[in-house]
Write a protein that holds these residues in place. Structure first.
Motif, PDB file in Angstrom:
ATOM      1  N   ASP A   1      -0.376   0.620  -7.692  1.00  0.00           N
ATOM      2  CA  ASP A   1       0.753   0.029  -7.323  1.00  0.00           C
ATOM      3  C   ASP A   1       1.636  -0.530  -8.522  1.00  0.00           C
ATOM      4  O   ASP A   1       2.808  -0.286  -8.544  1.00  0.00           O
ATOM      5  CB  ASP A   1       0.758  -0.993  -6.179  1.00  0.00           C
ATOM      6  CG  ASP A   1       0.794  -0.015  -4.825  1.00  0.00           C
ATOM      7  OD1 ASP A   1       0.380  -0.747  -3.800  1.00  0.00           O
ATOM      8  OD2 ASP A   1       0.795   1.198  -4.661  1.00  0.00           O
TER       9      ASP A   1
ATOM     10  N   TYR B   1      10.772  -1.991  -5.314  1.00  0.00           N
ATOM     11  CA  TYR B   1       9.766  -1.469  -4.710  1.00  0.00           C
ATOM     12  C   TYR B   1       9.431  -2.261  -3.445  1.00  0.00           C
ATOM     13  O   TYR B   1       9.151  -1.652  -2.484  1.00  0.00           O
ATOM     14  CB  TYR B   1       8.412  -1.550  -5.502  1.00  0.00           C
ATOM     15  CG  TYR B   1       7.049  -0.873  -5.014  1.00  0.00           C
ATOM     16  CD1 TYR B   1       6.079  -1.600  -4.610  1.00  0.00           C
ATOM     17  CD2 TYR B   1       6.833   0.611  -5.072  1.00  0.00           C
ATOM     18  CE1 TYR B   1       4.912  -0.738  -4.064  1.00  0.00           C
ATOM     19  CE2 TYR B   1       5.952   1.105  -4.538  1.00  0.00           C
ATOM     20  CZ  TYR B   1       4.920   0.460  -3.939  1.00  0.00           C
ATOM     21  OH  TYR B   1       3.664   1.258  -3.576  1.00  0.00           O
TER      22      TYR B   1
ATOM     23  N   ARG C   1       9.704  -0.988   0.200  1.00  0.00           N
ATOM     24  CA  ARG C   1       8.496  -0.886   1.435  1.00  0.00           C
ATOM     25  C   ARG C   1       8.710  -1.758   2.428  1.00  0.00           C
ATOM     26  O   ARG C   1       8.350  -1.369   3.585  1.00  0.00           O
ATOM     27  CB  ARG C   1       7.319  -1.450   0.466  1.00  0.00           C
ATOM     28  CG  ARG C   1       6.037  -1.016   1.330  1.00  0.00           C
ATOM     29  CD  ARG C   1       4.789  -1.245   0.240  1.00  0.00           C
ATOM     30  NE  ARG C   1       4.442  -2.540   0.239  1.00  0.00           N
ATOM     31  CZ  ARG C   1       3.344  -2.961  -0.346  1.00  0.00           C
ATOM     32  NH1 ARG C   1       2.501  -2.107  -0.843  1.00  0.00           N
ATOM     33  NH2 ARG C   1       2.927  -4.223  -0.476  1.00  0.00           N
ATOM     34  N   ASP C   2       9.547  -2.909   2.467  1.00  0.00           N
ATOM     35  CA  ASP C   2       9.865  -3.632   3.421  1.00  0.00           C
ATOM     36  C   ASP C   2      10.800  -2.982   4.445  1.00  0.00           C
ATOM     37  O   ASP C   2      10.505  -3.005   5.632  1.00  0.00           O
ATOM     38  CB  ASP C   2      10.524  -4.930   3.180  1.00  0.00           C
ATOM     39  CG  ASP C   2      10.639  -5.906   4.311  1.00  0.00           C
ATOM     40  OD1 ASP C   2      11.735  -6.478   4.608  1.00  0.00           O
ATOM     41  OD2 ASP C   2       9.569  -6.431   4.817  1.00  0.00           O
TER      42      ASP C   2
ATOM     43  N   SER D   1       8.856  -0.140   6.261  1.00  0.00           N
ATOM     44  CA  SER D   1       7.287  -0.723   6.794  1.00  0.00           C
ATOM     45  C   SER D   1       7.281   0.042   7.804  1.00  0.00           C
ATOM     46  O   SER D   1       5.922   0.287   8.349  1.00  0.00           O
ATOM     47  CB  SER D   1       7.429  -1.965   6.772  1.00  0.00           C
ATOM     48  OG  SER D   1       8.463  -2.516   7.732  1.00  0.00           O
TER      49      SER D   1
ATOM     50  N   PRO E   1       2.073   5.279   6.529  1.00  0.00           N
ATOM     51  CA  PRO E   1       1.723   5.043   5.165  1.00  0.00           C
ATOM     52  C   PRO E   1       1.707   6.289   4.341  1.00  0.00           C
ATOM     53  O   PRO E   1       1.882   6.590   3.366  1.00  0.00           O
ATOM     54  CB  PRO E   1       0.269   4.327   5.063  1.00  0.00           C
ATOM     55  CG  PRO E   1       0.034   4.107   6.742  1.00  0.00           C
ATOM     56  CD  PRO E   1       1.185   4.589   7.536  1.00  0.00           C
TER      57      PRO E   1
ATOM     58  N   TRP F   1       4.944   7.323   3.216  1.00  0.00           N
ATOM     59  CA  TRP F   1       5.253   6.250   2.130  1.00  0.00           C
ATOM     60  C   TRP F   1       4.768   6.821   0.769  1.00  0.00           C
ATOM     61  O   TRP F   1       5.567   7.084  -0.316  1.00  0.00           O
ATOM     62  CB  TRP F   1       4.740   5.122   2.422  1.00  0.00           C
ATOM     63  CG  TRP F   1       4.899   3.989   1.387  1.00  0.00           C
ATOM     64  CD1 TRP F   1       3.853   3.432   0.719  1.00  0.00           C
ATOM     65  CD2 TRP F   1       6.094   3.244   0.842  1.00  0.00           C
ATOM     66  NE1 TRP F   1       4.292   2.757  -0.353  1.00  0.00           N
ATOM     67  CE2 TRP F   1       5.732   2.638  -0.394  1.00  0.00           C
ATOM     68  CE3 TRP F   1       7.437   3.276   1.320  1.00  0.00           C
ATOM     69  CZ2 TRP F   1       6.522   2.005  -0.937  1.00  0.00           C
ATOM     70  CZ3 TRP F   1       8.161   2.523   0.469  1.00  0.00           C
ATOM     71  CH2 TRP F   1       7.965   1.781  -0.553  1.00  0.00           C
ATOM     72  N   TYR F   2       3.628   7.409   0.545  1.00  0.00           N
ATOM     73  CA  TYR F   2       3.072   7.900  -0.412  1.00  0.00           C
ATOM     74  C   TYR F   2       3.514   9.175  -0.998  1.00  0.00           C
ATOM     75  O   TYR F   2       3.555   9.667  -2.021  1.00  0.00           O
ATOM     76  CB  TYR F   2       1.467   7.773  -0.251  1.00  0.00           C
ATOM     77  CG  TYR F   2       0.940   6.440  -0.741  1.00  0.00           C
ATOM     78  CD1 TYR F   2       0.424   5.642   0.093  1.00  0.00           C
ATOM     79  CD2 TYR F   2       1.226   5.965  -2.276  1.00  0.00           C
ATOM     80  CE1 TYR F   2       0.144   4.167  -0.150  1.00  0.00           C
ATOM     81  CE2 TYR F   2       0.568   4.731  -2.369  1.00  0.00           C
ATOM     82  CZ  TYR F   2       0.046   3.911  -1.594  1.00  0.00           C
ATOM     83  OH  TYR F   2      -0.212   2.729  -1.674  1.00  0.00           O
TER      84      TYR F   2
ATOM     85  N   ILE G   1       6.576   7.763  -2.884  1.00  0.00           N
ATOM     86  CA  ILE G   1       6.486   7.382  -3.984  1.00  0.00           C
ATOM     87  C   ILE G   1       5.926   8.156  -5.112  1.00  0.00           C
ATOM     88  O   ILE G   1       6.287   8.360  -6.231  1.00  0.00           O
ATOM     89  CB  ILE G   1       5.091   6.442  -3.693  1.00  0.00           C
ATOM     90  CG1 ILE G   1       5.598   5.186  -3.052  1.00  0.00           C
ATOM     91  CG2 ILE G   1       4.575   5.676  -5.123  1.00  0.00           C
ATOM     92  CD1 ILE G   1       6.549   4.484  -3.666  1.00  0.00           C
TER      93      ILE G   1
END
Lengths: 287, 320, 247
Positions: B251, B274, B278-279, B282, B286, B289-290, B293
């Motif tokens: 990260d 970042y 992410r917040d 949220s 997950p 999310w990745y 990213i």
């Protein structure tokens, strides 16, 4: 006592052979182009999921799914190499790392999207289930198959490398890329083919892995560490090195889990750090 | 020759934008009081990223295990508060020292390597520490995290749920460490680091001991990372294995690259972008999310290799 | 001043240095010539410590440098330039040379005092760059090629060497610019010992007091330009060369 030692050796060797299939492609391509491909285990994942889907949904027999997994892995790596990776051959280590980690992240998400996060299982044929009796002990038939198949692949690779013209080109490119180009060898093409082969082998490894260590989207990263250890310890561009390092790692891991379970993976990492400090280019690496 | 010194003095001078930025960091106290906890998390992450920038952005060392020092700092602060003293400033100082010692010792091995060996060694070292903490669960709490962390009030101010003390503390520490970092960057060592990054081969030919320079920088970076880890423990009263994980190392790498390595403010900018993102996202699974990213990493490497700050500076140069 | 004694180096069956013994007295200007692949750059690498010899010794001012690392040899006064630019692309010329000066003074590790405090180092760097007519404020990668070659020399000079090894200083530089370059080299202190590798015979015969001819890792012959020009073996080695040796 002897029985458990032999058992650990056998299981460790099987695990090691699996790691070999997963790692050998990365070792050779790293040795050839110095391209750090941290998405390598994603190719394995592709092969694994392909095999699961083919034997599950499409009802293919296990042995037919294996070459399909190879082709799947090879195909994906070829596409990736042609379209994206070739722009990064002159990029820095860091950029290559980050780019390929990004690809790996995306592959994990894609796998979760299409197949969910559950552990996958695969239907293996009857003759691979059960055990084989030898020397008064019983050995898992599947693991025996794994060992035999991997050694066959290793032998085939060594033969191809030593005896074919293509193999000679690959060896030249690994040894000294500039010189090889100067001699008129189409290094880019050789690399492309090698990369695809490596991806294919990873895919094959992924398919074979399902029955032994399972498959879920996290596979791309969980085993990446072990693959990197095999490559780093074995030495870049060395098939023999990968074989030795993979066997060593597989057996150490099994022995560690069996005899010192409280250590966890600590032993492996310690051995790796120690080995790298002693021989930074790996056991069989050049330079 | 006035111009020679003037050149270097010009680099050290504070730009108006910098002053404005630091003043703006005070805004959350009045403009977004409900986000103070997030703000202190951002400050901590920014400090961690800044420490990585020193060795990666300036020294050129690719580390996949920088969280090792973060985790050491976090666990030291936690264990100190549990078994001895909960006073935060003392805890911070001791955690910094311990992380520095670990950094100094490991630096002797790490700076001898490059390329894949370096990547593997830093990765391996981080994983080693993670496993060590996992296995010694009697001391560290293992996978459940350290229990019984009790942080005393900071100079009379309690660490409450509103996060005021937490943010004030994190921000102050970040700023002080930033000043130190800025000093290093504009010092002879900073120049030497850049030399190593630009052409490591040339350094011996001008009489430089690259390894000695890198060890120094690495130790300083470890101290800062340890401070960040200790801050996390002290502001959240928890320590988990995650602080030592590969995930955290990865990260912070993403964050630094996103903001732009080797540009002093890259880590801070990356952390803001970042953590805020992410917040905001949220609620998202997950896994997905990745995915984003991953896509971001690919895009940054292909189109913005010097991060947001690099892209901005290139744009600025074009306009001139 | 600088001597190599029976230096040998081989990579497997490829012998790159074969019993090389050289002596370069203080203040002398020697040239090292020979066909491509003769091992000239390799010899420089052996002298500076980038390569370790299989046997033999490197002596500077009587001191045995052989066990010392490259950076230690630089600190003893042995500096070199590279045939292919080995510069710091994103550092300015001033920053690069200042770094070299700081390293020489042992100040490069200091991290608490800012660079502006090291005025003397910056001024010295500036002076060196001015004497070679290299713009100080430009980033290295923005300099013209000829200026980069001069920066190579500036970096080496900043270490205050007793002897300077120049590896093809005019490599890749057009004829008229290389004349400028060598004029700059000529202006260098007469106390500075020089050994330079060059292919341009006109330059070699003009600047060198002694020429060493190297072929296949071996020193074929050493002597003043006149002798070398007349030597039949040298003529043979350079068969086909149209440049007339200055008699």
């Amino acid at each position: 006592m002897l029985g458990s030692i032999v058992g650990v050796l056998f299981d460790g060797l099987a695990y090691g052979m699996l790691l070999f299939l997963l790692s050998v492609g990365l070792s050779v391509t790293l040795g050839m182009m110095n391209f750090v491909n941290l998405a390598h285990c994603s190719f394995a994942m592709v092969g694994g999921y392909a095999a699961v889907w083919l034997t599950g949904r499409a009802g293919w027999p296990f042995l037919a799914a294996l070459p399909a997994a190879f082709i799947a892995g090879a195909g994906v790596s070829l596409v990736l190499e042609r379209m994206l990776y070739r722009r990064l051959y002159r990029a820095s280590d860091l950029d290559q790392c980050l780019f390929t980690i990004g690809i790996a992240f995306m592959s994990v998400a894609a796998a979760a999207y299409f197949f969910g996060t559950v552990q996958q299982s695969i239907d293996t044929p009857r003759w691979l289930e059960g055990t084989v009796a030898a020397f008064g002990m019983r050995f898992s038939a599947y693991r025996l198959f794994l060992i035999v198949a991997s050694l066959a692949v290793a032998a085939l690779l060594v033969w191809a490398l030593e005896r074919t013209r293509f193999g000679a080109r690959v060896r030249a490119a690994v040894d000294n890329q500039r010189m090889a180009r100067g001699l008129g060898i189409d290094v880019d093409r050789a690399f492309m083919i090698t990369f695809a082969l490596g991806g294919g082998l990873a895919g094959l490894g992924g398919a074979l892995a399902v029955a032994m260590i399972g498959l879920d989207p996290g596979f791309a990263f969980t085993y990446l560490v072990y693959v990197l250890i095999v490559v780093a310890v074995g030495g870049l561009g060395s098939i023999g090195g990968s074989l030795a390092a993979a066997a060593l790692l597989g057996i150490s891991d099994m022995a560690g889990k069996y005899y010192f379970p409280w250590l966890g993976a600590f032993l492996i990492y310690l051995v790796m750090v120690g080995l790298l400090m002693w021989r930074p280019a790996g056991l069989f690496g050049k330079r | 020759m006035a111009s020679a010194s003037a050149f270097f003095a010009g680099q050290v001078r504070w730009h108006a934008a910098e002053v404005a930025f630091w003043l703006a960091t005070l805004l959350p106290f009045v403009a977004a009081p409900s986000y103070l906890s997030l703000a202190s998390q951002i400050a901590i992450t920014a400090l961690f990223a800044l420490s990585l920038d020193l060795i990666l952005g300036y020294g050129g060392l690719v580390s996949l295990g920088h969280a090792a020092y973060f985790g050491v700092g976090a666990y030291t602060a936690g264990l100190l508060s549990k078994h001895w003293l909960g006073e935060p400033l003392t805890g911070l100082a001791i955690s910094a020292l311990v992380a520095g010692v670990v950094g100094y010792l490991s630096s002797h091995v790490i700076v001898r390597f490059r390329h894949l060996a370096l990547i593997m060694l830093t990765l391996g070292f981080g994983l080693l520490l993670f496993e060590a903490a996992n296995s010694t669960s009697a001391i560290t709490g293992g996978a459940d995290g350290l229990q019984g962390v009790e942080i005393s009030p900071l100079l009379g101010f309690k660490f409450d749920l509103y996060g005021r003390t937490a943010y004030a503390y994190s921000l102050a520490v970040l700023f002080l460490c930033f000043l130190a970092c800025r000093r290093v960057i504009h010092s002879p060592l900073g120049l030497a680091l850049r030399g190593i990054r630009e052409n490591a081969q040339r350094m011996p030919a001008i009489g430089a001991s690259s390894r000695a320079h890198l060890r120094k920088a690495y130790t300083i970076a470890a101290v800062m990372a340890g401070i960040a880890g200790a801050l996390l423990t002290q502001t959240t009263s928890t320590v988990s294995l995650e602080t030592l994980s590969f995930g955290r190392s990865a990260d912070v790498l993403v964050i630094l690259i996103l903001g732009g390595a080797g540009r002093l403010y890259g880590g801070i900018l990356g952390a803001i972008l970042y953590m805020v993102a992410r917040d905001q996202f949220s609620g998202v699974n997950p896994q997905y999310w990745y995915f984003w990213i991953g896509l971001l990493l690919v895009a940054v490497v292909m189109f913005l290799p010097n991060g947001v700050l690099g892209g901005a500076s290139a744009l600025y140069k074009k306009r001139q | 001043m600088l001597s190599t004694r029976n230096v040998n180096k081989a990579f497997g069956s490829l012998v790159v240095a074969n019993d090389v013994s050289l002596d370069i007295p203080r203040g002398a200007r020697h040239a090292l010539i020979g066909p491509n692949g003769a091992g000239k750059t390799t010899l420089i690498n052996l002298i500076t410590g980038m390569l370790a010899p299989d046997s033999g010794a490197i002596l500077l001012g009587g001191e045995d440098l052989t066990p010392l690392a490259s950076e230690a040899r630089v600190r003893r006064g042995l500096a070199r330039t590279f045939q292919v630019n080995a510069l710091f692309p994103r550092l300015t010329a001033l920053e690069s040379v200042t770094l070299a000066v700081l390293e020489r003074d042992g100040d490069a590790s200091k991290w608490w005092r800012g660079l502006p405090a090291f005025r003397a180092a910056a001024d010295e760097a500036h002076a060196i760059l001015d004497s070679l007519a290299v713009p100080a404020q430009k980033e290295t990668r923005e300099l013209a090629y000829g200026q980069q070659r001069l920066l190579e020399i500036a970096l080496a000079l900043a270490t205050r060497p007793r002897i300077l090894l120049l590896d093809e200083p005019a490599a890749g530089v057009p004829k008229d610019e290389s004349r400028e370059l060598f004029r700059a080299i000529e202006r260098l202190s007469s106390e500075l010992t020089l050994l330079f590798i060059e292919h341009d015979m006109e330059v070699v015969f003009r600047f060198a007091s002694i020429i060493h001819v190297m072929v296949g890792g071996r020193i074929l012959v050493s002597g003043p330009p006149a002798e070398i020009g007349r030597d039949a073996r040298v003529r043979e080695v350079y068969l086909g060369r149209t440049q007339r040796a200055a008699a």
